[in-house]
Scaffold this motif. Sequence first.
Motif, short mmCIF file in Angstrom:
data_model
loop_
_atom_site.label_atom_id
_atom_site.label_comp_id
_atom_site.label_asym_id
_atom_site.label_seq_id
_atom_site.Cartn_x
_atom_site.Cartn_y
_atom_site.Cartn_z
N VAL A 19 7.60 64.10 -24.53
CA VAL A 19 8.12 63.77 -23.20
C VAL A 19 7.79 64.94 -22.27
O VAL A 19 8.42 65.99 -22.32
CB VAL A 19 9.65 63.55 -23.25
CG1 VAL A 19 10.20 63.23 -21.87
CG2 VAL A 19 10.00 62.44 -24.24
N ASP A 72 5.13 62.32 -16.91
CA ASP A 72 5.16 61.06 -17.65
C ASP A 72 5.97 60.01 -16.89
O ASP A 72 6.94 60.34 -16.19
CB ASP A 72 5.78 61.24 -19.04
CG ASP A 72 4.86 62.00 -20.00
OD1 ASP A 72 3.67 62.17 -19.67
OD2 ASP A 72 5.35 62.42 -21.07
N PHE A 127 8.03 56.44 -17.74
CA PHE A 127 8.53 55.61 -18.82
C PHE A 127 8.95 54.24 -18.28
O PHE A 127 9.59 54.15 -17.23
CB PHE A 127 9.71 56.29 -19.52
CG PHE A 127 9.31 57.50 -20.30
CD1 PHE A 127 8.93 57.39 -21.63
CD2 PHE A 127 9.29 58.76 -19.71
CE1 PHE A 127 8.55 58.51 -22.36
CE2 PHE A 127 8.90 59.87 -20.41
CZ PHE A 127 8.52 59.75 -21.75
N ARG A 181 5.50 54.83 -22.80
CA ARG A 181 5.18 56.02 -22.01
C ARG A 181 3.81 55.84 -21.34
O ARG A 181 2.83 55.47 -21.99
CB ARG A 181 5.14 57.26 -22.89
CG ARG A 181 4.90 58.57 -22.11
CD ARG A 181 4.61 59.71 -23.07
NE ARG A 181 3.34 59.51 -23.77
CZ ARG A 181 3.04 60.07 -24.94
NH1 ARG A 181 3.90 60.84 -25.56
NH2 ARG A 181 1.87 59.83 -25.51
N ARG A 184 1.11 58.08 -19.29
CA ARG A 184 0.81 59.49 -19.00
C ARG A 184 -0.48 59.58 -18.18
O ARG A 184 -1.57 59.25 -18.66
CB ARG A 184 0.66 60.27 -20.30
CG ARG A 184 0.26 61.73 -20.12
CD ARG A 184 0.44 62.50 -21.41
NE ARG A 184 1.87 62.70 -21.72
CZ ARG A 184 2.31 63.17 -22.90
NH1 ARG A 184 1.45 63.48 -23.85
NH2 ARG A 184 3.61 63.33 -23.10
#
Length: 241
Positions: free
Chosen positions: A68, A72, A74, A106, A108
């Motif tokens: 995490v 990021d 979510f 997630r 990224r």
Amino acid sequence: MGEIPVSWDLIKLGKFCSFQNGISESGSFFTAGTPFVGYTDVYRHFELPRKVKGVAKSTEKQQKLFSVKKGDIFFTRTSENIEEIGMASICKHTIEKAIFSGFLIRCRPRIQILNEDYIKYYLQTTVVRNHFSSMINIVIRASLGQNLLKQMPVLVPPLNVQEKIAEYLNSLHKRILHIISITEKEIYTLEELKNRLISDVVTGKIDVRSVTIPEYEHVDDVADDDSDNDDEAAEVGEEEG
């Protein structure tokens, strides 16, 4: 989405982000250990909390795969309610040794083309919500897959424009939160006064025997009105018959 300025881009999320589903383990895995980002941490917050309550017995390998990190994004991945799918939360700080739930995905960014606050608000717009609502699969539970996320359109203005939009929305959000706080305090005060008044009347601290109840006009209940309408309709039907 309509017309957009010439200097703005419309890019699919999958063009500049990588994706990872969260970890799935048995209940005993989540009784102790390192930080664990759960479903409600994302569903209830535009920004991921700096400290999360969940814990998990994660290994170093799991902490690397399900990490995490700052930047990021979510998304909630599954629910019985379609409106709860695709809710997003931005991570504005790395949570060391943390992992995240299998009910989350997630996202990224591989390249930094988005202001964190700008994308935080953009992901709450009707454009994004409609994208998910129209394409999410429903069997027993609604579910969001990585392929659908990759197709999500992202409106990308120049960074200086993103910053101005984010600054304005942050200011507006603070004012709204202030109004909510004041209103909640007023409601609490009124509830306290109401309960105190009831208590004083019941215990006799306030004598209401001499209080004159003002005259008022009786108003029929809605249910009574409906029944009267039904009776009228029945009479009309009998006359037509």
